[in-house]
Design a protein around this motif. Sequence first.
Motif, short mmCIF file in Angstrom:
data_model
loop_
_atom_site.label_atom_id
_atom_site.label_comp_id
_atom_site.label_asym_id
_atom_site.label_seq_id
_atom_site.Cartn_x
_atom_site.Cartn_y
_atom_site.Cartn_z
N ASN A 135 -21.80 -4.21 9.31
CA ASN A 135 -20.71 -4.49 9.69
C ASN A 135 -19.81 -3.58 9.92
O ASN A 135 -19.13 -3.07 9.68
CB ASN A 135 -20.82 -5.17 7.85
N HIS A 136 -19.10 -3.96 11.34
CA HIS A 136 -17.70 -2.93 11.78
C HIS A 136 -16.69 -3.16 10.89
O HIS A 136 -16.04 -4.46 10.84
CB HIS A 136 -17.62 -2.66 13.43
N PRO A 137 -15.87 -1.77 10.49
CA PRO A 137 -15.96 -0.49 10.87
C PRO A 137 -16.11 -0.25 9.45
O PRO A 137 -16.52 1.27 8.97
CB PRO A 137 -14.83 -0.06 10.91
N GLU A 138 -17.20 -0.69 8.59
CA GLU A 138 -17.86 -0.03 7.64
C GLU A 138 -19.10 1.06 8.11
O GLU A 138 -19.21 1.19 9.49
CB GLU A 138 -19.15 -0.99 6.99
N ALA A 139 -19.90 1.57 7.01
CA ALA A 139 -20.76 2.51 7.47
C ALA A 139 -22.07 2.66 6.84
O ALA A 139 -22.83 3.19 7.51
CB ALA A 139 -20.06 4.12 6.70
N ALA A 140 -22.29 1.48 6.43
CA ALA A 140 -23.94 1.27 5.29
C ALA A 140 -23.76 -0.20 5.23
O ALA A 140 -22.81 -0.87 5.05
CB ALA A 140 -24.01 1.72 5.22
N MET A 141 -25.09 -0.47 5.05
CA MET A 141 -25.14 -2.19 4.42
C MET A 141 -26.38 -1.58 3.97
O MET A 141 -27.47 -1.25 4.48
CB MET A 141 -25.45 -3.35 5.77
#
Length: 506
Positions: free
Chosen positions: A440-446
């Motif tokens: 989920n942009h601009p996050e870094a991880a899921m």
Amino acid sequence: MAQVLEFKLPDLGEGLTEAEIVRWLVQVGDVVAVDQPVVEVETAKAMVEVPCPYGGVVTARFGEEGTELPVGAPLLTVAVGEPSEAPEPAAEDRADGSGSGNVLVGYGTGGARAARRRRIRPAPLAPAGQAASPAAARDTVTAAPAPAAGPASSAAAPGRASRVARASRAARADAAAASVSQASAPADGPVPVISPLVRRLARQHGVDLRRLTGSGPEGLILRADVEKALRAKEAAGTDGVPAAAPAGIGAAAAGATGAVPLGTPPAARPAGVPGTDAGGRIPLKGIRGAVADKLTRSRREIPDATCWVDADATELLRTRAAMNAAGGPKISLLALLARICTAALARYPQLNATVDTEAREVVLLDRVHLGFAAQTDRGLVVPVVRDAHTRNAEALTDEFARLTEAARAGTLTPADLTGGTFTLNNYGVFGVDGSTPIINHPEAAMLGVGRIVPKPWVHEGELAVRQVVQLSLTFDHRVCDGGTAGGFLRHVADCVEQPAMLLRTL
């Protein structure tokens, strides 16, 4: 002296440039109060009711239901202020001596209290044997009334507010006359449908929502009602399109909705629409369009990688059962997984970050705003739990329940859908074991969580049947390497297998 003010579509949130009119809440001629909701619109993030900052008489509306308007476009005009002289009461209002209720704010006739609330009159019943286009009444109501000349009996020319008030009554009278000449067609007005998906499905297949009886609460029309009507048409051999439909009706439908109804013969397809067997076209707009844009950007900009591990969730399920058996509010499994996430992010803060591409820097974030993927009738949304790292299991359960209910009702605000720093994706509810989701942009991880199912597992040196779940971590390879990502995922798996490890972070 009365003044006609124009109310424009306001800015409804960060990055929102347009909105689709779902349902008008007022008609031309209605009296509205300050901050009264006048229209329900759908943005790329949520469905919201827009309040009007003016109080007075609605003199014009701009745009029909289903129309998309850009931010700053006119929504409606309102006549506000106090006229220099009283408008002449309509005969229908003089009959009981109460006077007209359609007056400007701050001015009253005989019925001051009636002026403070909107008047809603039932439409007259249509006489048998008469027919007229339902669009006539709608066009009459939504058209902006032209200023009418003052009566000859007046000693002085009436003010603009007096003309607006009489024009408003004339518009309502014309609309009523049009509805009287309507045959068996149902009265014009809002249709009890909340979900835009239901409206879109009905438009694509030519289903008249006004002829359906809703099976939901208070007659609400659900998707199942539309699908039932489609099955009835298919059983009759119409396949959603009238057998004797004149040439060009398919083109009109495609021009209005951007989709070709199922079963449309090639000869009736509009120009420019290929004669494929796809069954129609769905416009990428609203939430679906926003999701498509965001996922495309994420895939284009983020070099992602995924790792996964199987974990024995038997002890986690037992812990939850023991917590719920002790009394008090029930704790959800999603809340326990969220609590494990925040504990792991405290140990591996590189995954609670974002990348500043212009400065070529990884920005570590000191607060965890946890998003969770929720599938609704309106599409995929990701509500955000603010400051998830400060909440216990009970508080997380309550917030998940609140946001989930708002997502299903379509009442999430833009603030509920923005600002996430890490996402928890429980795709196990769809009955699947694993996934490689798009970040989920601009996050870094899921973090992804699959279904929990009984499987053969070696437990304490012996083969046993245990409750096993597959966990996956999709991460931005720019913020960390595989060692950090693997350490995070292994810590999450250890907490799932031994929930007592969370005591170390309390």
